[in-house]
Structure formats: structure tokens, C-alpha cells
Design an enzyme around this catalytic site. Sequence first.
Site, PDB file in Angstrom:
ATOM      1  N   GLY A 192      -3.998  -8.646   4.785  1.00 18.03           N
ATOM      2  CA  GLY A 192      -4.393  -7.720   3.772  1.00 18.03           C
ATOM      3  C   GLY A 192      -4.782  -8.583   2.506  1.00 18.03           C
ATOM      4  N   ILE A 210      -7.870   1.081  -4.257  1.00 17.17           N
ATOM      5  CA  ILE A 210      -8.044   0.414  -5.881  1.00 17.17           C
ATOM      6  C   ILE A 210      -6.629  -0.290  -5.992  1.00 17.17           C
ATOM      7  CG2 ILE A 210      -9.546   2.192  -6.765  1.00 17.17           C
ATOM      8  CD1 ILE A 210      -6.971   3.229  -8.285  1.00 17.17           C
ATOM      9  N   GLU A 235       3.922   5.532   0.451  1.00 18.72           N
ATOM     10  CA  GLU A 235       2.975   6.170   1.626  1.00 18.72           C
ATOM     11  C   GLU A 235       4.019   6.041   2.860  1.00 18.72           C
ATOM     12  OE1 GLU A 235      -0.304   3.483   3.050  1.00 18.72           O
ATOM     13  OE2 GLU A 235       0.946   1.848   2.418  1.00 18.72           O
ATOM     14  N   THR A 246       0.648 -10.516  -1.106  1.00 17.00           N
ATOM     15  CA  THR A 246       0.410  -9.286  -0.773  1.00 17.00           C
ATOM     16  C   THR A 246       1.089  -8.075  -1.827  1.00 17.00           C
ATOM     17  OG1 THR A 246       1.673  -7.503   0.522  1.00 17.00           O
ATOM     18  CG2 THR A 246       2.715  -9.676   0.367  1.00 17.00           C
ATOM     19  N   ASP A 251       6.933  -7.636   0.019  1.00 21.37           N
ATOM     20  CA  ASP A 251       7.726  -7.288   0.998  1.00 21.37           C
ATOM     21  C   ASP A 251       8.142  -8.420   1.845  1.00 21.37           C
ATOM     22  OD1 ASP A 251       5.397  -7.494   2.008  1.00 21.37           O
ATOM     23  OD2 ASP A 251       5.629  -5.719   3.509  1.00 21.37           O
ATOM     24  N   ARG A 287       4.337   0.788   2.966  1.00 21.24           N
ATOM     25  CA  ARG A 287       4.910   1.519   4.150  1.00 21.24           C
ATOM     26  C   ARG A 287       6.175   1.458   4.504  1.00 21.24           C
ATOM     27  NH1 ARG A 287       0.478  -0.983   8.124  1.00 21.24           N
ATOM     28  NH2 ARG A 287      -1.067  -0.379   6.216  1.00 21.24           N
ATOM     29  N   ASP A 328       3.308 -11.058   5.600  1.00 20.11           N
ATOM     30  CA  ASP A 328       4.224 -11.729   7.041  1.00 20.11           C
ATOM     31  C   ASP A 328       3.595 -11.804   8.149  1.00 20.11           C
ATOM     32  OD1 ASP A 328       4.147  -8.990   7.231  1.00 20.11           O
ATOM     33  OD2 ASP A 328       6.190  -8.852   7.755  1.00 20.11           O
ATOM     34  N   VAL A 374      -4.606 -24.689  -4.851  1.00 20.90           N
ATOM     35  CA  VAL A 374      -4.387 -25.432  -3.496  1.00 20.90           C
ATOM     36  C   VAL A 374      -5.514 -26.756  -3.623  1.00 20.90           C
ATOM     37  CG1 VAL A 374      -4.942 -25.628  -0.941  1.00 20.90           C
ATOM     38  CG2 VAL A 374      -3.254 -23.727  -2.129  1.00 20.90           C
ATOM     39  N   LYS A 387      10.929  21.031 -19.948  1.00 20.35           N
ATOM     40  CA  LYS A 387       9.814  20.229 -19.658  1.00 20.35           C
ATOM     41  C   LYS A 387       8.498  20.815 -19.167  1.00 20.35           C
ATOM     42  CE  LYS A 387      10.343  15.851 -17.581  1.00 20.35           C
ATOM     43  NZ  LYS A 387      11.252  14.675 -17.639  1.00 20.35           N
ATOM     44  N   LYS A 388       7.257  20.301 -19.521  1.00 20.29           N
ATOM     45  CA  LYS A 388       6.068  21.076 -18.955  1.00 20.29           C
ATOM     46  C   LYS A 388       5.562  20.555 -17.948  1.00 20.29           C
ATOM     47  CE  LYS A 388       6.157  24.466 -22.378  1.00 20.29           C
ATOM     48  NZ  LYS A 388       7.274  25.048 -22.112  1.00 20.29           N
ATOM     49  N   ARG A 424       1.344  20.518 -15.749  1.00 15.70           N
ATOM     50  CA  ARG A 424       1.495  20.289 -14.394  1.00 15.70           C
ATOM     51  C   ARG A 424       2.290  19.223 -13.800  1.00 15.70           C
ATOM     52  NH1 ARG A 424      -4.974  20.816 -13.676  1.00 15.70           N
ATOM     53  NH2 ARG A 424      -5.165  23.188 -13.127  1.00 15.70           N
ATOM     54  N   SER A 484       0.379 -12.789   8.841  1.00 18.05           N
ATOM     55  CA  SER A 484      -0.235 -14.160   8.552  1.00 18.05           C
ATOM     56  C   SER A 484       0.580 -15.298   8.721  1.00 18.05           C
ATOM     57  CB  SER A 484      -0.986 -14.373   7.399  1.00 18.05           C
ATOM     58  OG  SER A 484      -1.753 -13.183   6.924  1.00 18.05           O
ATOM     59  N   ARG A 510      -8.837  -9.781   9.995  1.00 18.28           N
ATOM     60  CA  ARG A 510      -7.461  -9.685  10.902  1.00 18.28           C
ATOM     61  C   ARG A 510      -8.173 -10.332  12.234  1.00 18.28           C
ATOM     62  NH1 ARG A 510      -5.782  -5.288   7.291  1.00 18.28           N
ATOM     63  NH2 ARG A 510      -3.809  -6.128   6.751  1.00 18.28           N
ATOM     64  N   ASP A 540       2.662  -5.529  -1.524  1.00 18.78           N
ATOM     65  CA  ASP A 540       3.758  -4.824  -1.126  1.00 18.78           C
ATOM     66  C   ASP A 540       4.909  -5.560  -1.625  1.00 18.78           C
ATOM     67  OD1 ASP A 540       2.426  -2.982  -0.005  1.00 18.78           O
ATOM     68  OD2 ASP A 540       2.429  -3.669   2.066  1.00 18.78           O
TER      69      ASP A 540
HETATM   70  P1  ADP Z   1      -0.652  -9.655   6.660  1.00 17.88           P
HETATM   71  O1  ADP Z   1      -0.704 -11.189   6.720  1.00 17.88           O
HETATM   72  O2  ADP Z   1      -1.423  -9.063   5.119  1.00 17.88           O
HETATM   73  O3  ADP Z   1       0.783  -9.287   6.974  1.00 17.88           O
HETATM   74  P2  ADP Z   1      -1.645  -8.837   9.325  1.00 17.88           P
HETATM   75  O4  ADP Z   1      -0.068  -8.226   9.793  1.00 17.88           O
HETATM   76  O5  ADP Z   1      -2.818  -8.187   9.852  1.00 17.88           O
HETATM   77  O6  ADP Z   1      -1.621  -9.025   7.871  1.00 17.88           O
HETATM   78  O7  ADP Z   1      -1.668 -10.396  10.004  1.00 17.88           O
HETATM   79  C1  ADP Z   1      -2.946 -11.256   9.755  1.00 17.88           C
HETATM   80  C2  ADP Z   1      -3.170 -11.936  10.989  1.00 17.88           C
HETATM   81  O8  ADP Z   1      -2.192 -12.834  11.341  1.00 17.88           O
HETATM   82  C3  ADP Z   1      -3.413 -11.393  12.200  1.00 17.88           C
HETATM   83  O9  ADP Z   1      -4.765 -10.410  12.335  1.00 17.88           O
HETATM   84  C4  ADP Z   1      -3.259 -12.125  13.429  1.00 17.88           C
HETATM   85  O10 ADP Z   1      -4.471 -12.867  13.562  1.00 17.88           O
HETATM   86  C5  ADP Z   1      -2.076 -13.056  12.702  1.00 17.88           C
HETATM   87  N1  ADP Z   1      -1.051 -12.606  13.267  1.00 17.88           N
HETATM   88  C6  ADP Z   1      -0.067 -11.691  12.952  1.00 17.88           C
HETATM   89  N2  ADP Z   1       1.139 -11.574  13.610  1.00 17.88           N
HETATM   90  C7  ADP Z   1       0.674 -12.637  14.592  1.00 17.88           C
HETATM   91  C8  ADP Z   1       1.789 -13.265  15.608  1.00 17.88           C
HETATM   92  N3  ADP Z   1       2.782 -12.743  16.115  1.00 17.88           N
HETATM   93  N4  ADP Z   1       1.169 -14.086  16.198  1.00 17.88           N
HETATM   94  C9  ADP Z   1      -0.021 -14.771  16.071  1.00 17.88           C
HETATM   95  N5  ADP Z   1      -0.821 -14.251  15.261  1.00 17.88           N
HETATM   96  C10 ADP Z   1      -0.371 -13.090  14.372  1.00 17.88           C
END
Ligand code: ADP
Length: 320
Positions: free
Chosen positions: A11, A250, A222, A125, A129, A171, A103, A23, A213-214, A162, A105, A72, A127
Site C-alpha cells: 500500500g 483520499i 473500518e 503505511t 501498525d 483494519r 509489514d 536513500v 448538544k445539537k 446532525r 513488504s 503487490r 495505518d
Molecule cells: P504492505 O507492505 O503494505 O503490508 P502487502 O501485504 O500487500 O503490503 O505486501 C506487499 C508485497 O510483499 C506482496 O504483494 C508480496 O509480494 C510481498 N509479501 C507479502 N508477504 C509475503 C510473504 N510472507 N512472503 C513473501 N513475500 C511477501
Amino acid sequence: MKKIGVLTSGGDAPGMNAAVRAVVRKAIHDGLEIAGIFNGYQGLIEGKIEQLQLGSVGDIIQRGGTMLRSARSSEFMTEEGRKKAVEQMKRHRIDGLVVIGGDGSFRGAFELVKMGIPCVCVPATIDNDINGTQFTIGFDSALNTVIDAIDKIRDTATSHERTFIIEVMGRDAGDLALWAGLAGGAETILIPEEGYNMDEIISRLKSGTGRGKKHSIIIVAEGVMSGSALSDLLKEKAEIETRVSVLGHIQRGGSPSARDRVIASQYGARAVEVLNEGRGGVAIGMQNNVVVDYELEVVFEPSDHSLDMELYKLSKELSI
Ligand code: ADP
């Protein structure tokens, strides 16, 4: 380490560009060659790789999205796909990799580490998270987008007296809902970590109305339920009419905030330093305002990422 690669994956988040810039510039500053890998792990498998120069990352620090584009890749989830990725790295003489993403990635990077490729991961991200860091790149920008929306919705909520439900992303993690709810002065904040109690929501709304309170703002992540499901429940159980606003994608877009540009620059530069020291299997993050690096395994430990419960308590105390 002579040449390193950089990719953005999963994402997208505002500030990814600022991290790529950091980098690239830090690598060149420290005498390394730097290759940009386009379209995340899929691009790595397909060899979408270009040598980057100082000028390649000019005029991007202020832009949302990612110039390297993100993707992805289901192919990368297979061992065969990952072998192709490693072959491409050898072909392009890339000695180590900076992975900017969430996570998922990071899990992909961990697989590469197991195959002997040094990888350093930069958390990006909206999130917020990721275990081991208090802040991810993109969270602050998304937060500001949500607050901007809350302020605007509040104007119309006040005029028409309202109750509004605003559904935000998250999530599994309630950070965005919590921080936005607190900063936006929402009356009720629903986060996945805490679930919800319909009776409590209704009695808070009714006691607000009782005090004259109005209008009211409810923020729902989500992961708890959709805004429209909550609206239906309020109607069904308490005859409370609401309007629903789903902020959606957005939240992922727009120019990164100053804060995100700064942490993206810090994280990106630190990632290059760590790789240049020959270390792999490391994540970069922030603890108490200090940039830290830590073992990638920490990211995958169950439930280490903890929401700031003090902040949650405060949000309840202030929204009575
Ligand atoms: P984010 O990095 O935002 O959490 P994703 O969960 O969609 O996004 O992961 C991004 C990409 O990382 C996936 O499309 C996949 O190619 C790779 N990936 C995710 N989990 C694994 C895994 N367990 N092993 C190998 N590649 C992974």
C-alpha cells in the site's frame, strides 16, 4: 557494499517519495551506487531496474505516491519468484536492498534475507501498525487529511444539527481513528483494539442530546464495522438518524506533511547507513523521538504494536 537497490511495495503512503529521495541522496553521498527498482517485488522479478542519480529524485520530496510505483506481487510469494528476484539482483550487481513499505513488504524482505540478501526495511503505511516503531511514514499526512475532513463535516453537522459517522482506514490498527478523533474533537471513537458496545454509544449520544448538544461526530475505523452498518444499528436500536461519510483512498494521497518528510528523510538515510555497515535483516523506526534500528523479527512478533491506551483514555475523558 558497492551498489544498493531501493523499492517501494504494498500500500502506498505519502512520504514514500521523500524516503526514496533520502536513500538515493545518502547512498551517493556515501560513495555507493544506487539502483531504483520499479513496481516493487514484481519489478525486481522482471528486472525493471534503473541506475539513479542525484537528479533522479529532484522535485519529489513534496509529492504523494511513489515515483518508483508500488505493486503487490503474488509471484514473489512463491520460492520460484523469489529465486528470479535474487538472480536479477546478481545480474545488476546489487549487494543490498532498502524496502520501503508495510509489514507485508517486510515479510517479503525477510524471505530475501533468508536467501542471503541483506535487506533494510523502512516503515511506510498510513495505518501506523508496525511493531517496533511508534511512527510510520504516511501516518501523519493521513491524519491531517482526516482532520481536514472532520473539520469540514463538522461545519455541516453543526448547521444541520446532525450526527455524522466518519469511516476511516484501519483494519487492525486504530491509530488513525484514535489520533484523528482526538485531534478532531470527535464525541465517539471506535477502534478495532477495543471493539464496541452499542449501549454505551447510544447512551453517550443521548446524554449529549440531553445536555442540548445539537450535533455529534463518530469516528469508526473500518476494522470495527462499516460506517453504514453502524448507521443502520443506531437507527434500528435507538431511532438515531445519522449521515455517513467514508473517506476511503483520499487518506492515502496528497502531499506529505512536514513531519512525514522529516521522518522519511531520517529513516531513508539511516537505512543506507545500516546497509553500508553490512547489516541486513533490520528495520528502521522511531522510539521516543529517536531513530532506531532493530531486528526485522520484532516486526513479526504477535501484537507487539500497541495502541497508546493513555491517549484512548484521554479521548474518552475529553469527549464527555
Ligand atoms: P504492505 O507492505 O503494505 O503490508 P502487502 O501485504 O500487500 O503490503 O505486501 C506487499 C508485497 O510483499 C506482496 O504483494 C508480496 O509480494 C510481498 N509479501 C507479502 N508477504 C509475503 C510473504 N510472507 N512472503 C513473501 N513475500 C511477501
